[in-house]
Each structure stands twice: as structure tokens, then as C-alpha cells.
Design a protein around this motif. Structure first.
Motif, PDB file in Angstrom:
ATOM      1  N   THR A   1       0.833  -1.195   0.000  1.00  0.00           N
ATOM      2  CA  THR A   1       0.000   0.000   0.000  1.00  0.00           C
ATOM      3  C   THR A   1       0.872   1.252   0.000  1.00  0.00           C
TER       4      THR A   1
ATOM      5  N   ARG B   1      -9.603   4.229  -3.443  1.00  0.00           N
ATOM      6  CA  ARG B   1     -10.463   5.333  -3.042  1.00  0.00           C
ATOM      7  C   ARG B   1     -11.667   5.377  -3.979  1.00  0.00           C
TER       8      ARG B   1
ATOM      9  N   ARG C   1      -5.950  12.017  12.231  1.00  0.00           N
ATOM     10  CA  ARG C   1      -6.540  11.713  10.932  1.00  0.00           C
ATOM     11  C   ARG C   1      -7.598  10.628  11.093  1.00  0.00           C
TER      12      ARG C   1
ATOM     13  N   GLU D   1      -7.253   8.266  14.225  1.00  0.00           N
ATOM     14  CA  GLU D   1      -5.888   7.983  14.657  1.00  0.00           C
ATOM     15  C   GLU D   1      -5.242   9.230  15.263  1.00  0.00           C
TER      16      GLU D   1
ATOM     17  N   ARG E   1     -10.353   1.240   6.820  1.00  0.00           N
ATOM     18  CA  ARG E   1      -9.684  -0.017   6.500  1.00  0.00           C
ATOM     19  C   ARG E   1     -10.728  -1.071   6.168  1.00  0.00           C
TER      20      ARG E   1
ATOM     21  N   ASN F   1       0.722   3.862   1.948  1.00  0.00           N
ATOM     22  CA  ASN F   1       1.145   4.250   3.297  1.00  0.00           C
ATOM     23  C   ASN F   1       2.339   3.425   3.762  1.00  0.00           C
TER      24      ASN F   1
ATOM     25  N   SER G   1      -9.069   7.229   9.308  1.00  0.00           N
ATOM     26  CA  SER G   1      -8.671   6.216   8.338  1.00  0.00           C
ATOM     27  C   SER G   1      -9.782   5.190   8.158  1.00  0.00           C
TER      28      SER G   1
END
Length: 414
Positions: free
Chosen positions: A81, A334, A178, A194, A182, A83, A180
Motif C-alpha cells: 500500500t 479510493r 486523521r 488515529e 480499513r 502508506n 482512516s
């Protein structure tokens, strides 16, 4: 063989499939003691190879002067990924500059790459001098420790070296808060705040827990965990527990599946495949809106959204989003609703505002497209080919709404 490929050949020789096949064949007769020893030897070898990988990534990052597109190319090349690729590149840079002793522990097979990344994260806020001091302090403390032990030791050492910076570190972490998303197994996902301010997170949990416990009446069958999750989602969607509002998601399902004539899986944009039964449940909800989509029976690709006029200009953006489902860069999921519409051929260079030249790209990948060395080509069948600065090519084609089938089997529109 040129000098550039020699290191690659050497690494490949260390992991020769025939040698590994022989090891695997011999492993089936090992006793418990030797089985553990073989696992340990393999882990040490993996750590050494990870050190090689970190050095290669650091070299790539230096060649590109730390360009933000490096992480995206690494994500492509290593099939990880974005990130995680970014974290690997950052750790590679730290290990080869500020944390040489930690990298040496990997060379010795004493520290795994994941644990080394914990050290890099814990020291990212320190000056180079202080980071090297932490590196020296940890050298004899983290070998053969698990990642959580390494994380705690690294954080403790960092705070010890620079106690005055601890407050700034906490402030930076809070600034990095932020949300997130998943995606998990079929039909489920997780949302997480987070690095939120601890006092607000604790207060939010207390409110959710209080309202969840209030719902535990005599006839309630949900567990307390289920109630907390439901209350939290209701609060996010409607602003108050128990009251939700309409939100838009794209669910792709064959008409035969919707009617219960087959159980072909459906797809939820951004999440992936979901079972037919769950798709029918979502589609039959009171606030769901169904939309007829005309597909090519031979390819399963979207042709039209079922309007009286063929792809009217006012619906072009919607058509492209329905067709693409998600960001078109391979590996990015996304949903198209959260993406930018972008010309493959820039408008100023002769691009056209049409479905044959428009694609969905998330904001990050939209910016990546303009980085030097990246090229994008869109074929007539909708296949997007991305070429990276190192010449690697990756294809992306919108997935069909159904498996290709003879035109005679095409279900009637609804």
C-alpha cells in the motif's frame, strides 16, 4: 551481465528456488529443536535481506532527491500500500543516515525490518545528533526483541535523550490526527480516528458507551460491543445516536442477482466483492436508489446509464465515476466519488473532455501524474497504462460489471 544487474543476481542467488525447495523437502523430517532452529535461521536471513532492501530504497530516494513520487513507485514495485511504501522509504532514509547501528543489527540477523521501522518512527522528531545517540543507546537492548518491546525501548530512549522535546513530540502527534478507513473481510470495514487528542477520544468513547448501555432494554438482542458500534456509526451519519441520513455508495450488481435468479457476487466500490445475499439486503433498504446501467454483453463494460439521451454532457462526470468505480491507479481503492476527474492527455496539450480521455484519480495520484518521468496512456478499450520513471509499466482496466457472456443472455433493462 552489466554492473547494475550484478547485485540483483547476487540477491537472487541467495534465494534460489531449487535450494529453497531442497531445504523445504528436508524440513519435513526435522525434530522440534531443529524446526525451531530452522525458523530462527530463516528469520535471520530475512532480516539481512530486508537490510539490503532498505539500502536499495534509500539509494532510490537519494537519486530522486526525496521526491514524493518515490513512495508511489515503491508501492507499485513491491505490491504494498502507499502508506506502507512511504513508511518504508522514510525508514530506509533514517536507517542509512541517522541509525547505522540499528541497520547493522539487521545485517547481523538480530532485528527484523518491521522492528527497525519502529526505531525510525520513534526517532523521527529528533535531531540527527540525538537520533544517533538513541541508536547507540539501543544497540545492546533491542536485538532479538519483539516489535512492541522495540517500540517501547525506542520511545523511552528518545525521551531520555531529549526530555524537553517530549512535549513537542506529543503536540506533533496530536497535529497528525486523521481519520482512516480499513476494509476487512467480506461485507465489513473499520473506521478509526488515529492520534486524536486523548481527552476527546476518551470523552467520545464514554458518550458512545453510555448511549449503548441505555439501549440495553429487555428486548435488545445486540451485544454491548455491537451496540457501541451501531451508536458510533449513527452519530457519525446523523449527528445524534439512532438517527441516520442518506449517504451515497456505489453497489454493482447484476439484475439476475438482484432478482434472486442467481447468486453471483456483487461489488461495493472501494471495498470489493460482497455476497449476493448481502447485496440484495443493501439494495432493498428503504433509502436505496436503483439505477439501470447498460453494459456491453461481451465485455461487461459500462456503455450507458440508461438515460433517454446518450451520455449527456451534464452526466459525463457521473458516467465516468460509475464506469471507473475507484481511483484508476492500480492498488488505490479510493471510491470514485472522492476522486478528481482528470484528462489523461492534458487539456492544454489537446486533451478532450470526453469519457475516452477522462479518468478518476484521487488527489494524491492526480498530483503524482504531474511528477517528472511519469506517463499515462489511455487505450480505446479503457485500459490505462502508467509508466514510472524507471520504465516499469502497470495497466489498469475498469472491471466489468459481470462476466462476459453471449448477447442473448443479457437480462432486460430495469
Amino acid at each position: 551481465m552489466d554492473t547494475h544487474s550484478a547485485p540483483v543476481a547476487l540477491v537472487e542467488s541467495l534465494t534460489d528456488p531449487e535450494v529453497l525447495a531442497a531445504v523445504n523437502a528436508a524440513a519435513i523430517v526435522l525434530d522440534d529443536k531443529d524446526s525451531v532452529a530452522l525458523a530462527q535461521a530463516a528469520s535471520a536471513g530475512i532480516a539481512r535481506l530486508e537490510a539490503v532492501r532498505f539500502r536499495a530504497l534509500a539509494q532510490l530516494n537519494r537519486h530522486r532527491d526525496g521526491a514524493r513520487s518515490v513512495a508511489q513507485e515503491v508501492a507499485f514495485a513491491l505490491s504494498v500500500t502507499d502508506n506502507h511504501a512511504g513508511a518504508m522509504v522514510a525508514a530506509a532514509d533514517a536507517l542509512t543516515t541517522r541509525l547505522p547501528r540499528t541497520l547493522n543489527l539487521m545485517d547481523e540477523g538480530k532485528l527484523a525490518g518491521f522492528s527497525a521501522m519502529k526505531v525510525a518512527t520513534a526517532t523521527v522528531w529528533l535531531s540527527e545528533e540525538d537520533a544517533r545517540a538513541v541508536d547507540a543507546l539501543l544497540e545492546d537492548r533491542i536485538g532479538d526483541k519483539n516489535p512492541d518491546q522495540v517500540r517501547k525501548a525506542a520511545n523511552h530512549a528518545a525521551n531520555t535523550i531529549d526530555p524537553e522535546g517530549a512535549g513537542k513530540r506529543a503536540e506533533r502527534h496530536r497535529e497528525g490526527r486523521r481519520l482512516s478507513l480499513r476494509h476487512g473481510e467480506t461485507g465489513v470495514a473499520s473506521i478509526e480516528v488515529e492520534d486524536g487528542p486523548v481527552e476527546k477520544v476518551a470523552a467520545a468513547y464514554q458518550r458512545i458507551d453510555r448511549e449503548a448501555r441505555a439501549l440495553r432494554t429487555g428486548g435488545e438482542t445486540r451485544t454491548l460491543d455491537q451496540l457501541r458500534a451501531d451508536v458510533a456509526l449513527d452519530l457519525l451519519l446523523g449527528g445524534q445516536g439512532g438517527t441516520s441520513e442518506r449517504s451515497e455508495v456505489f453497489l454493482y450488481m447484476d439484475l439476475f442477482t438482484y432478482l434472486g435468479l442467481n447468486d453471483d457476487p456483487a461489488e461495493l466500490a472501494g471495498h470489493g466483492t460482497i455476497p449476493a445475499a448481502l447485496a440484495r439486503e443493501i439494495a432493498s433498504a428503504g433509502n436505496s436508489v436503483l439505477r439501470r446501467i447498460v453494459t456491453d454483453p461481451l465485455s461487461g463494460q459500462v456503455l450507458d446509464l440508461g438515460r433517454d439521451r446518450y451520455r449527456p454532457t451534464v452526466g459525463l462526470a457521473e458516467f465516468v465515476r460509475v464506469r471507473d468505480r475507484e481511483c484508476r491507479r492500480p492498488g488505490c481503492h479510493r471510491p470514485a466519488q472522492a476522486c478528481d476527474l482528470d484528462h489523461v492527455v492534458p487539456w492544454q496539450h489537446g486533451g478532450h473532455t470526453s469519457d475516452t480521455d477522462l479518468i478518476d484519480l484521487c488527489r494524491r495520484d492526480h498530483r503524482l501524474k504531474d511528477e517528472p518521468g511519469w506517463t499515462y496512456r489511455l487505450a480505446s478499450d479503457g485500459t490505462l497504462t502508467i509508466t514510472t520513471p524507471t520504465g516499469q509499466r502497470y495497466d489498469s482496466t475498469p472491471p466489468p460489471l459481470h462476466e462476459p457472456r453471449p448477447a442473448a443472455d443479457e437480462p432486460p433493462p430495469f
